[in-house]
Design a protein around this motif. Structure first.
Motif, PDB file in Angstrom:
ATOM      1  N   HIS A   1     -37.836  23.709 -78.115  1.00 53.28           N
ATOM      2  CA  HIS A   1     -39.309  24.989 -78.180  1.00 53.28           C
ATOM      3  C   HIS A   1     -39.925  25.176 -76.738  1.00 53.28           C
TER       4      HIS A   1
ATOM      5  N   SER B   1     -41.235  28.823 -75.761  1.00 52.96           N
ATOM      6  CA  SER B   1     -41.808  28.474 -76.636  1.00 52.96           C
ATOM      7  C   SER B   1     -43.761  30.032 -75.763  1.00 52.96           C
TER       8      SER B   1
ATOM      9  N   GLY C   1     -49.323  31.171 -78.941  1.00 50.89           N
ATOM     10  CA  GLY C   1     -48.959  30.863 -80.032  1.00 50.89           C
ATOM     11  C   GLY C   1     -49.605  32.251 -80.318  1.00 50.89           C
TER      12      GLY C   1
ATOM     13  N   SER D   1     -45.626  28.729 -79.834  1.00 47.11           N
ATOM     14  CA  SER D   1     -45.268  29.220 -80.633  1.00 47.11           C
ATOM     15  C   SER D   1     -43.648  29.669 -80.086  1.00 47.11           C
ATOM     16  N   THR D   2     -42.767  28.967 -81.419  1.00 44.64           N
ATOM     17  CA  THR D   2     -40.590  29.756 -81.093  1.00 44.64           C
ATOM     18  C   THR D   2     -40.751  30.480 -82.589  1.00 44.64           C
TER      19      THR D   2
END
Ligand code: AKG
Ligand code: FE2
Length: 280
Positions: free
Chosen positions: A30, A34, A37, A44-45
């Motif tokens: 992550h 990432s 998000g 986020s990943t």
């Protein structure tokens, strides 16, 4: 007489489901991959991000661990199909109000949620407690390795307190009973293509939800006021996007395109922006 569905518990808490090493590995993936998000204060990943960020080598441990993890979860809930999975880090200021996880028409295929906690309340972050609106337990204290599982409907309205300090890390999995949303099947067919050999012949990456790539502070659904992460990445890498559809007012980043740098137009034709990001 109540049918079997109605007598099943609506929630489970599995302790120490992931090992500390698995949590650390997912954290590492992550941290390396990432992107901004889908809501404020969140990174986020997703599996498609790993592809888009030219990190297919990270897919393997991610997929192996998740498949193993999901296989075990599916033993608890027979008949469930694996849907979207995503590693999320919640930074200071991040929180989520009361909601159920199927609370949008396009989320109705979600039947169960499993949230695996990858780090611990009190040690890695402050705030960020999880609450159910009704029933027991009322509060879940996130601890690395534990998994909280609940139905995605309005029998499990829940919220997460604001993160006060540090970063709260989770792996969220959504399960469905609808075979059309079997993300693993799509991923396996993608991986069985030749994508580990980095070359211009990489197949067309399967797109994540177009929402995933937009960032616009508050109005995330209003795409016009945000910016697109795929576009931003290409520009940051020093390229311009050239597309025959460019004359229209909005450019569809999942359509074929070419890249240009300064006044030079490169001949390579990409099937879409994610494909271009895999190669540059
Ligand atoms: O991270 C959690 O504990 C829950 C997150 C959540 O409710 C969601 O992403 O819908
Ligand atoms: Fe939720």
């Amino acid at each position: 007489m109540m049918d079997e569905e109605e007598t099943k518990p609506l929630r489970y808490l599995l302790r120490q489901f992931l090992s500390p090493e698995e949590c650390k590995e997912l954290e590492f993936i992550h941290k390396s991959n990432s992107t901004i998000g889908y809501r404020s204060n969140v990174f986020s990943t997703t599996l498609s991000h790993l592809i888009a960020t030219h990190s297919p080598h990270f897919l393997l441990p991610f997929v192996e661990e998740l498949f193993g993890c999901q296989f075990q979860l599916c033993i608890e809930f027979t008949g469930l199909i694996r849907g979207i999975k995503i590693i999320i880090s919640w930074c200071r200021g991040g929180s989520i109000e009361w909601h159920s996880d199927d609370n949008r028409p396009y989320l109705k295929q979600r039947h169960f949620t499993a949230v695996c906690y990858l780090n611990s309340y009190g040690k890695d972050f402050k705030g960020g407690l999880f609450h159910f609106q009704d029933g027991e337990p009322t509060t879940v204290v996130p601890m690395a390795g534990d998994v909280s599982i609940y139905t995605a409907d309005d029998r499990n309205i829940h919220s997460v307190d604001e993160i006060i300090e540090g970063e709260r890390l989770t792996l969220a999995l959504w399960f469905t009973r609808n075979g059309d949303h079997d993300e693993d099947a799509k991923l396996i067919s993608l991986l069985s293509n030749d994508m580990f050999h980095s070359s211009i012949n990489v197949p067309k990456p399967f797109p994540g939800s177009d929402n995933m790539y937009w960032f616009s502070g508050d109005a995330m659904s209003d795409q016009k006021s945000g910016f697109d992460i795929r576009w931003a990445r290409i520009i940051m890498l020093g390229f311009d996007i050239y597309s025959s559809q460019e004359k229209s007012s909005s450019l569809d980043l999942m359509e074929p395109l070419q890249l240009a740098r300064e006044s030079e137009l490169y001949e390579l034709k990409f099937v879409n922006s994610l494909h271009a990001l895999q190669v540059i």
